[in-house]
Design an enzyme around this catalytic site. Structure first.
Site: not given
Length: 383
Positions: A198, A194, A214, A248, A188, A244, A134, A241, A191
């Site tokens: 938010c 998530c 966000c 899941c 997914c 989300c 990253d 945060c 669904c």
């Protein structure tokens, strides 16, 4: 050593180093990435993260970043919480800190392990290697999907059938020709938990994230003042945060009973806001040494803490907000004004405004003071 044998040795070494999952893909395995990245950037969803656009060509194609790469290895390290990460949201006088930030900085943890794993490729295979965590223009998430490590959910985070949403990702680029794994498919279905959870409506559509809305971006990456429309929805989330991720349903399939390799620091769970509000720069650096929080710096951190104090509804915390009205940082002073207005009586906040507004020199802080009137203060202080 054959490619198959080299891969087996690599997987064995990576697991011994603490990685929970290892997959291999090709650098050309995400052909739609350039188009999707360009569309995302065109909408300005990156906010102030200018480096996303500056490095778009290298980000979209690993071969531009390093033309010699033959194989891309994605590795995941489980950091799943042992308790409900959203429990702290109900404790309004305490801070909610994202699970990932309650560990040592994952960049430091993973990079050393990646270098050790990559060293095996160099020694046994004579291959050149590069490692990324990253910190370079690498699209780890679509590469992870292409490698079969997981898939990008509707919230754009990688979801694993083994570890749910709780994986730190690292990548090794190598000139070695290794056997690839089958890509993962999207699980997914219909669904949308998530998306619906938010607090700031940061998902304009499934699989799209507007970073500008966000809470993780606002409380971590965003260096300026946080727009008023987002302050109340932030609640007591002072750094990141998890909403989300935590809702899941795939999290329940994360290997039952298996503890994460990285355990969260207990002293960073549900910390009293009053305690954090009283940290000076030296205390801040000591308290958060070795964590991702330290990189945000004291001023941005206090900005977030004061927003949480303003959302607490607890008049007992008003003194902590008032104490920062004369802070050296305009970023902190502005949010001290906002938080004070939420907690004090109309008469109290008006008196403070009259005493301080005339000597304030920063336009943003003055703007916060100008919003205050007795009727405004009464409205903002209401539960």
């Amino acid at each position: 050593m054959t490619g198959e044998g080299l891969k087996r040795a690599l997987v064995e070494r990576a697991r011994a180093l603490g990685f929970d999952t290892v997959r291999v893909t090709r650098p050309d395995a995400m052909p739609l990435a350039p188009e999707r990245l360009a569309a995302w950037l065109a909408q300005g969803f990156q906010g102030s993260m200018d480096w996303m656009a500056d490095t778009a060509d290298r980000r979209a194609d690993p071969r531009i970043l390093w033309p010699q790469v033959q194989s891309v290895i994605l590795l995941g390290l489980n950091y799943g919480p042992t308790t409900d990460p959203l429990a702290a949201l109900a404790l309004k006088d305490r801070a909610s800190i994202s699970v990932y930030a309650r560990n040592r900085d994952y960049h430091d943890v993973i990079k050393g392990k990646l270098k050790e794993a990559a060293g095996l490729l160099a020694v046994r295979g004579g291959s050149d290697v590069k490692v990324f965590v990253d910190t370079a223009p690498v699209m780890e998430k679509p590469l992870a999907e292409a490698s079969g490590l997981g898939w990008q959910g509707k919230h754009t985070v990688v979801v694993s059938r083994e570890f749910g949403n709780w994986l730190f990702l690292g990548a090794i680029f190598t000139t070695a020709d290794l056997p690839v794994d089958e890509p993962e498919t999207d699980h997914c279905g219909s669904c949308r938990r998530c998306l619906d959870v938010c607090p700031t409506n940061a998902f304009p559509a499934p699989y799209q994230l507007d970073a500008r809305r966000c809470i993780s971006y606002l409380t971590i990456e965003h260096k300026g003042h946080i727009a008023e429309e987002f302050r109340a929805p932030i609640g007591n989330r002072i750094f990141g945060c998890d909403d989300c991720l935590a809702v899941c349903p795939w999290n329940k399939f994360a290997q039952a009973g298996r503890e994460a390799r990285l355990m969260q620091r207990e002293d960073l769970a549900a910390v009293p806001l009053s305690e954090l509000a009283r940290l000076d720069d030296a205390d801040f650096r000591i308290r958060f040494a070795g964590t991702p929080i330290k990189r945000a710096g004291r001023d941005r951190f206090l900005r977030n803490v004061l927003i949480a104090i303003g959302n607490s509804g607890d008049p007992a915390l008003a003194a902590d907000a008032v104490a920062h009205l004369d802070d050296s940082s305009p970023l902190v002073r502005a949010m001290a004004v906002w938080a004070s207005a939420r907690l004090l009586t109309p008469g109290e906040i008006t008196a403070l405004r009259d005493a301080r507004q005339a000597r304030e020199t920063d336009d943003d802080v003055l703007r916060e003071w100008s919003r205050i009137s007795p009727s405004h203060a009464a409205r903002e202080s209401a539960p």
